[in-house]
Design an enzyme around this catalytic site. Structure first.
Site, PDB file in Angstrom:
ATOM      1  N   HIS A  27       0.823  -1.224   0.000  1.00  0.00           N
ATOM      2  CA  HIS A  27       0.000   0.000   0.000  1.00  0.00           C
ATOM      3  C   HIS A  27       0.855   1.271   0.000  1.00  0.00           C
ATOM      4  O   HIS A  27       0.305   2.372   0.031  1.00  0.00           O
ATOM      5  CB  HIS A  27      -0.926   0.039   1.221  1.00  0.00           C
ATOM      6  CG  HIS A  27      -1.873  -1.116   1.311  1.00  0.00           C
ATOM      7  ND1 HIS A  27      -2.689  -1.506   0.271  1.00  0.00           N
ATOM      8  CD2 HIS A  27      -2.131  -1.988   2.323  1.00  0.00           C
ATOM      9  CE1 HIS A  27      -3.406  -2.559   0.643  1.00  0.00           C
ATOM     10  NE2 HIS A  27      -3.086  -2.875   1.879  1.00  0.00           N
TER      11      HIS A  27
HETATM   12 ZN   LIG Z   1      -3.706  -7.435   3.600  1.00  0.00          ZN
END
Ligand SMILES: [Zn+2]
Length: 304
Positions: A125
């Site tokens: 992320h």
């Molecule tokens: Zn995850």
């Protein structure tokens, strides 16, 4: 007796990051995973080594220099820290450098031995200019860039089977044809605004072993039609486990092990180096998650 090749495995958990009690990030899982790998004789202790720290230059192949500096120098503002979900500390910087360095070291070892792993990383992320979802820097992206720039690798596949989409990785490599990003993830899970990977496969809530494994077989075949990698970076998150607090899916530990066996079988039978990284896993209790990560390394040993 035929000696198997060592699967070199790098750890970062000796850089303890202080978190407030009840924090959602399972910091304790990493040290317990390493201890159980040895205590349960999943792998020989000699396969384990501390991860080296990534350098600023390596990080800046992917990340904005001012973001790298803001983390290292402790100038991340409140909002940036909230987006990452971790409070800044000197230990957080060191551990984040080791988490990236572990995947770099594992890639170096995998080029030589065929298979290696990082007991951290998979921080998919993290974007070019900011971190999010417990991810400071993107070890997968930094390692892919290093392979292309330093090791003469022509094509890298990043296969991400964490329950959460690898949105940072997808965005970073949106315009890089030498890196193929494939993410199979829960349709209704974080991040709620999905990025566009080269191949995205969405799973419904509650997806069980049979469904996920069938989708995986289709996905591996679809990738093979479109891309011929020299190296595979495999984000082997285990938050698809039914007992996971954040996952929303319904896999068993045996199903996850079979997932890893199919991935490693597919690529190792083609002679491709594979780098294993950890990923999400927020089981309740956390030992169920640790068992699932151990399963990945039991399977890895089948391929040593
Ligand atoms: Zn995850």
């Amino acid at each position: 007796m035929v000696e198997s090749t060592a699967v070199h495995i790098y750890y970062s958990d000796h850089h303890a990051v202080p978190l407030p009690p009840g924090h959602r990030f399972p910091m304790g899982k990493y040290a317990r995973l390493r201890a159980r790998l040895v205590d349960d004789a999943v792998v020989p202790a000699a396969w384990l080594a501390p991860a080296p720290l990534a350098s600023r230059d390596e990080l800046e192949r992917v990340h904005d220099a001012d973001y790298v500096a803001a983390v290292i120098d402790g100038r991340l503002d409140e909002r940036a820290q909230r987006r990452i979900g971790l409070t800044w500390s000197p230990a957080m910087v060191t551990r984040s450098l080791a988490s990236v360095g572990g995947t770099l070291a594992a890639a170096r070892a995998a080029l030589r031995d065929g298979l290696a792993g990082n007991l951290a990383g998979g921080t998919h992320h993290a974007h070019r200019g900011f971190g999010s979802g417990f991810c400071v820097w993107n070890d997968l992206a930094v390692t892919a860039r290093w392979l292309l720039a330093e090791r003469g690798v022509r094509r890298v596949l990043i296969l991400d089977l964490d329950v959460h989409q690898g949105d940072g990785t997808a965005t970073i490599f949106a315009d890089e044809p030498r890196v193929f990003t494939c993410s199979m993830h829960g349709a209704r899970n974080f991040p709620f605004h999905k990025a566009t990977s080269d191949l995205d496969v969405e799973l419904p809530d509650g997806a069980d072993d049979a469904l996920v494994l069938a989708r995986l077989d289709e996905t591996l075949a679809a990738v093979a039609e479109r891309f011929s990698p020299d190296v595979v970076l495999y984000q082997a998150g285990v938050d698809a486990l039914a007992a996971d607090k954040l996952g929303r899916l319904g896999m068993s530990a045996a199903g996850l092990a079979e997932r890893d066996r199919r991935v490693l079988g597919h690529f190792r039978s083609r002679g491709l180096p594979v780098v294993l990284t950890l990923g999400g896993g927020y089981g309740d209790p956390i030992d169920l998650t640790i068992d699932a990560h151990l399963g990945t390394y039991r399977v890895a040993r089948e391929f040593a």
